[in-house]
Structure formats: structure tokens, C-alpha cells
Design a protein around this motif. Structure first.
Motif, PDB file in Angstrom:
ATOM      1  N   GLY A  37       0.727  -1.090  -0.186  1.00 27.23           N
ATOM      2  CA  GLY A  37       0.079   0.100  -0.074  1.00 27.23           C
ATOM      3  C   GLY A  37       0.713   1.354   0.110  1.00 27.23           C
ATOM      4  O   GLY A  37       0.499   2.283  -0.752  1.00 27.23           O
ATOM      5  N   SER A  38       1.966   1.172   0.960  1.00 30.62           N
ATOM      6  CA  SER A  38       2.772   2.254   0.784  1.00 30.62           C
ATOM      7  C   SER A  38       3.588   2.585  -0.631  1.00 30.62           C
ATOM      8  O   SER A  38       3.656   3.598  -0.877  1.00 30.62           O
ATOM      9  CB  SER A  38       3.749   2.255   1.817  1.00 30.62           C
ATOM     10  N   ALA A  39       3.753   1.393  -1.292  1.00 34.37           N
ATOM     11  CA  ALA A  39       4.509   1.549  -2.522  1.00 34.37           C
ATOM     12  C   ALA A  39       3.330   2.225  -3.531  1.00 34.37           C
ATOM     13  O   ALA A  39       3.904   3.058  -4.336  1.00 34.37           O
ATOM     14  CB  ALA A  39       5.183   0.193  -3.125  1.00 34.37           C
ATOM     15  N   LEU A  40       2.359   1.921  -3.420  1.00 31.10           N
ATOM     16  CA  LEU A  40       1.141   2.182  -4.447  1.00 31.10           C
ATOM     17  C   LEU A  40       1.068   3.949  -3.965  1.00 31.10           C
ATOM     18  O   LEU A  40       0.901   4.433  -5.244  1.00 31.10           O
ATOM     19  CB  LEU A  40       0.061   1.469  -4.142  1.00 31.10           C
ATOM     20  N   VAL A  41       0.934   4.040  -3.020  1.00 32.84           N
ATOM     21  CA  VAL A  41       0.651   5.660  -2.701  1.00 32.84           C
ATOM     22  C   VAL A  41       2.010   6.464  -3.122  1.00 32.84           C
ATOM     23  O   VAL A  41       1.771   7.516  -3.695  1.00 32.84           O
ATOM     24  CB  VAL A  41       0.487   5.710  -1.207  1.00 32.84           C
ATOM     25  N   ALA A  42       2.905   5.866  -2.962  1.00 30.12           N
ATOM     26  CA  ALA A  42       4.404   6.658  -3.558  1.00 30.12           C
ATOM     27  C   ALA A  42       4.169   6.843  -4.921  1.00 30.12           C
ATOM     28  O   ALA A  42       4.716   7.874  -5.727  1.00 30.12           O
ATOM     29  CB  ALA A  42       5.279   5.879  -2.929  1.00 30.12           C
ATOM     30  N   PHE A  43       3.878   5.736  -5.498  1.00 28.99           N
ATOM     31  CA  PHE A  43       3.673   5.719  -7.116  1.00 28.99           C
ATOM     32  C   PHE A  43       3.027   6.637  -7.466  1.00 28.99           C
ATOM     33  O   PHE A  43       3.111   7.346  -8.467  1.00 28.99           O
ATOM     34  CB  PHE A  43       3.482   4.298  -7.420  1.00 28.99           C
ATOM     35  N   TYR A  44       1.545   6.694  -6.842  1.00 26.39           N
ATOM     36  CA  TYR A  44       0.540   7.802  -7.288  1.00 26.39           C
ATOM     37  C   TYR A  44       1.050   9.127  -7.127  1.00 26.39           C
ATOM     38  O   TYR A  44       0.915   9.959  -7.974  1.00 26.39           O
ATOM     39  CB  TYR A  44      -0.894   7.363  -6.663  1.00 26.39           C
ATOM     40  N   GLY A  45       2.059   8.926  -5.998  1.00 23.21           N
ATOM     41  CA  GLY A  45       2.317  10.586  -5.710  1.00 23.21           C
ATOM     42  C   GLY A  45       3.397  11.075  -6.558  1.00 23.21           C
ATOM     43  O   GLY A  45       3.701  12.136  -7.151  1.00 23.21           O
ATOM     44  N   LEU A  46       4.087  10.108  -7.130  1.00 33.52           N
ATOM     45  CA  LEU A  46       5.278  10.254  -8.096  1.00 33.52           C
ATOM     46  C   LEU A  46       4.422  10.600  -9.597  1.00 33.52           C
ATOM     47  O   LEU A  46       4.914  11.587 -10.095  1.00 33.52           O
ATOM     48  CB  LEU A  46       6.238   9.087  -8.440  1.00 33.52           C
ATOM     49  N   CYS A  47       3.344  10.010  -9.871  1.00 35.38           N
ATOM     50  CA  CYS A  47       2.599  10.351 -10.905  1.00 35.38           C
ATOM     51  C   CYS A  47       2.010  11.949 -10.824  1.00 35.38           C
ATOM     52  O   CYS A  47       1.873  12.480 -12.071  1.00 35.38           O
ATOM     53  CB  CYS A  47       1.532   9.399 -11.219  1.00 35.38           C
ATOM     54  N   ALA A  48       1.650  12.149  -9.632  1.00 34.26           N
ATOM     55  CA  ALA A  48       1.091  13.538  -9.583  1.00 34.26           C
ATOM     56  C   ALA A  48       2.240  14.628  -9.725  1.00 34.26           C
ATOM     57  O   ALA A  48       1.783  15.725 -10.261  1.00 34.26           O
ATOM     58  CB  ALA A  48       0.471  13.560  -8.042  1.00 34.26           C
ATOM     59  N   VAL A  49       3.303  14.218  -9.263  1.00 33.59           N
ATOM     60  CA  VAL A  49       4.259  15.294  -9.130  1.00 33.59           C
ATOM     61  C   VAL A  49       5.259  15.336 -10.645  1.00 33.59           C
ATOM     62  O   VAL A  49       5.416  16.403 -11.149  1.00 33.59           O
ATOM     63  CB  VAL A  49       5.468  15.215  -8.134  1.00 33.59           C
ATOM     64  N   ALA A  50       5.695  14.221 -11.072  1.00 37.39           N
ATOM     65  CA  ALA A  50       6.744  14.346 -12.213  1.00 37.39           C
ATOM     66  C   ALA A  50       6.210  13.160 -13.157  1.00 37.39           C
ATOM     67  O   ALA A  50       6.683  12.033 -13.198  1.00 37.39           O
ATOM     68  CB  ALA A  50       7.895  13.996 -11.766  1.00 37.39           C
ATOM     69  N   LEU A  51       5.263  13.256 -13.869  1.00 37.01           N
ATOM     70  CA  LEU A  51       4.491  12.047 -14.622  1.00 37.01           C
ATOM     71  C   LEU A  51       5.838  11.774 -15.732  1.00 37.01           C
ATOM     72  O   LEU A  51       5.709  10.455 -16.203  1.00 37.01           O
ATOM     73  CB  LEU A  51       3.434  12.683 -15.335  1.00 37.01           C
ATOM     74  N   HIS A  52       6.358  12.559 -16.203  1.00 38.08           N
ATOM     75  CA  HIS A  52       7.240  12.186 -17.381  1.00 38.08           C
ATOM     76  C   HIS A  52       8.614  11.308 -16.989  1.00 38.08           C
ATOM     77  O   HIS A  52       9.176  10.784 -17.859  1.00 38.08           O
ATOM     78  CB  HIS A  52       8.046  13.546 -18.077  1.00 38.08           C
ATOM     79  N   ASP A  53       8.787  11.373 -15.666  1.00 33.93           N
ATOM     80  CA  ASP A  53      10.081  10.874 -14.945  1.00 33.93           C
ATOM     81  C   ASP A  53       9.479   9.176 -14.554  1.00 33.93           C
ATOM     82  O   ASP A  53      10.413   8.443 -14.281  1.00 33.93           O
ATOM     83  CB  ASP A  53      10.518  11.356 -13.794  1.00 33.93           C
TER      84      ASP A  53
END
Length: 53
Positions: A14-30
Motif C-alpha cells: 500500500g505504501s508503494a502504491l501511494v508513493a507511485f501515485y504521488g510520483l505520477c502526480a508530481v513528475a509524470l514524465h519521469d
């Protein structure tokens, strides 16, 4: 006694999924570069565990 292990596994997933969604929200191209690097690290870790086992 598998209940605590299952709880911690679910917590980390669950923590990894939340971090992944946060990454998508901040820097989608990375995302592709970072997920590729994470996949490589996990593959090497699994290989190391398989060799040591």
C-alpha cells in the motif's frame, strides 16, 4: 503467526502504491525511468535471494 507478516506485506504494498501515485502526480514524465530502475533493483534483489537460498 502469518497474520503479522501478511499485515506488514500489505502495508508495504500500500505504501508503494501511494508513493507511485504521488510520483505520477508530481513528475509524470519521469515515471518510466524510475519504474524501470526499480524493476531492475527488484530483479537483482530477487536473484540475490535465490542464489543465497
Amino acid at each position: 503467526m502469518p497474520a503479522p507478516a501478511a499485515f506488514f506485506a500489505a502495508f508495504f504494498v500500500g505504501s508503494a502504491l501511494v508513493a507511485f501515485y504521488g510520483l505520477c502526480a508530481v513528475a509524470l514524465h519521469d515515471v518510466p525511468r524510475i519504474t524501470g530502475t526499480v524493476a531492475l533493483i527488484l530483479t537483482l534483489a530477487a536473484l540475490g535471494v535465490a542464489v543465497l537460498h
